[in-house]
Motif scaffolding. Structure first.
Motif, short mmCIF file in Angstrom:
data_model
loop_
_atom_site.label_atom_id
_atom_site.label_comp_id
_atom_site.label_asym_id
_atom_site.label_seq_id
_atom_site.Cartn_x
_atom_site.Cartn_y
_atom_site.Cartn_z
N TYR A 223 0.81 -1.22 0.00
CA TYR A 223 0.00 0.00 0.00
C TYR A 223 0.84 1.27 0.00
O TYR A 223 0.32 2.35 0.30
CB TYR A 223 -0.96 0.00 1.19
N LEU A 224 2.11 1.18 -0.35
CA LEU A 224 2.99 2.35 -0.36
C LEU A 224 3.72 2.45 -1.68
O LEU A 224 4.03 1.43 -2.32
CB LEU A 224 4.02 2.25 0.78
N TYR A 225 4.02 3.69 -2.10
CA TYR A 225 4.85 3.89 -3.29
C TYR A 225 5.81 5.04 -3.07
O TYR A 225 5.65 5.85 -2.15
CB TYR A 225 3.99 4.11 -4.54
N LEU A 226 6.79 5.10 -3.93
CA LEU A 226 7.85 6.10 -3.85
C LEU A 226 8.03 6.71 -5.24
O LEU A 226 8.05 5.98 -6.24
CB LEU A 226 9.14 5.43 -3.38
N MET A 227 8.13 8.04 -5.30
CA MET A 227 8.36 8.74 -6.57
C MET A 227 9.47 9.78 -6.38
O MET A 227 9.60 10.38 -5.31
CB MET A 227 7.10 9.48 -7.03
N GLU A 228 10.24 9.98 -7.44
CA GLU A 228 11.21 11.07 -7.46
C GLU A 228 10.94 11.93 -8.70
O GLU A 228 10.90 11.43 -9.82
CB GLU A 228 12.63 10.55 -7.50
N TRP A 229 10.72 13.22 -8.46
CA TRP A 229 10.44 14.17 -9.53
C TRP A 229 11.54 15.21 -9.57
O TRP A 229 12.05 15.63 -8.52
CB TRP A 229 9.09 14.86 -9.28
N HIS A 230 11.92 15.66 -10.78
CA HIS A 230 12.95 16.68 -10.95
C HIS A 230 12.32 17.97 -11.48
O HIS A 230 11.37 17.92 -12.28
CB HIS A 230 14.02 16.20 -11.93
N ASN A 231 12.85 19.08 -11.02
CA ASN A 231 12.39 20.36 -11.57
C ASN A 231 13.32 20.78 -12.70
O ASN A 231 14.35 20.15 -12.96
CB ASN A 231 12.24 21.43 -10.50
N SER A 232 12.96 21.85 -13.40
CA SER A 232 13.74 22.28 -14.56
C SER A 232 14.90 23.15 -14.13
O SER A 232 14.91 23.67 -13.01
CB SER A 232 12.85 23.07 -15.53
#
Length: 232
Positions: A223-232
């Motif tokens: 029931y858990l997830y992990l995300m990594e997002w980058h900015n510009s």
């Protein structure tokens, strides 16, 4: 209207301790720290740092870490433990200059933040160009079922969730170990759309498996997830 955090702060501190709960200790800590090692960040901001446990873990990697949380009692406790700089503040209105951090962390805090679009804009603002937003969150089918009660464990080890109003956005209450706090359900599409509209680019996604005690049970219905997002 209270979200329950002021009344639940001491029970939360007692329940988490230094080791953390199952989700943190057995599922999320290791992959979250791995992503910070890869980032090799000098300046990290933890949104919704609570009692400061993950801030201290991140600081052990050698980074300068700052934690913010709107609950005064949690920040007071974090300050007694040290390891980072802690401020009573909201994610939607950060008291920091533009381009102050290499990484912003949201470790199971998006579900507590009333205005996620504002929080994401603020995270983007305080990140340096090329900065990273590291998110751990509950799966949306979990939060959609939270108002219906805990999962039912079946005789074969599987679980049954009563899910309702998945595509809506609404608050509900979570209760355990003398803790009673308000969480927000939002569909996965909401988070993805808001992150994209804020200008972030998805760089990493994972649904980590548990290790250690009760891992087999959790891994049958994670029931858990992990995300990594980058900015510009």
């Amino acid at each position: 209207m209270s979200d329950g955090w002021d009344d639940s702060a001491q029970a939360w501190i007692a329940a988490l301790g230094d080791a953390g709960d199952f989700s943190r200790r057995n599922v999320l800590d290791a992959p979250m720290l791995d992503r910070l090692r890869v980032a090799n960040a000098h300046d990290i901001l933890d949104l919704g740092c609570g009692e400061g446990r993950f801030c201290r873990m991140a600081a052990a990697l050698g980074a300068r870490v700052v934690g913010i949380d709107p609950t005064a009692a949690l920040i007071a406790h974090a300050n007694t433990q040290g390891g980072a700089a802690y401020y009573e503040a909201k994610a939607e209105d950060l008291p920091f200059e533009d381009s102050s951090f290499d990484v912003v962390v949201s470790y199971l805090s998006l579900i507590d933040i009333p205005d996620v679009p504002a929080a994401l804009r603020e995270a983007n603002r305080v990140l340096r160009p090329g900065g990273k937003l590291l998110i751990a969150n509950l799966n949306s089918w979990t939060t959609a079922s939270q108002s219906k009660g805990p999962p039912v464990r079946n005789s074969d080890g599987s679980q049954t969730l009563l899910m309702d109003r998945y595509l809506d956005i609404f608050p509900s209450w979570a209760e355990w170990n003398d803790i009673r706090i308000q969480n927000w359900h939002r569909p996965m599409s909401f988070y993805m759309q808001q992150l994209l509209q804020t200008g972030f680019t998805l760089a990493h996604f994972d649904e980590p498996k548990a290790v250690g005690d009760h891992a087999e049970f959790y891994n049958r219905a994670p029931y858990l997830y992990l995300m990594e997002w980058h900015n510009s």
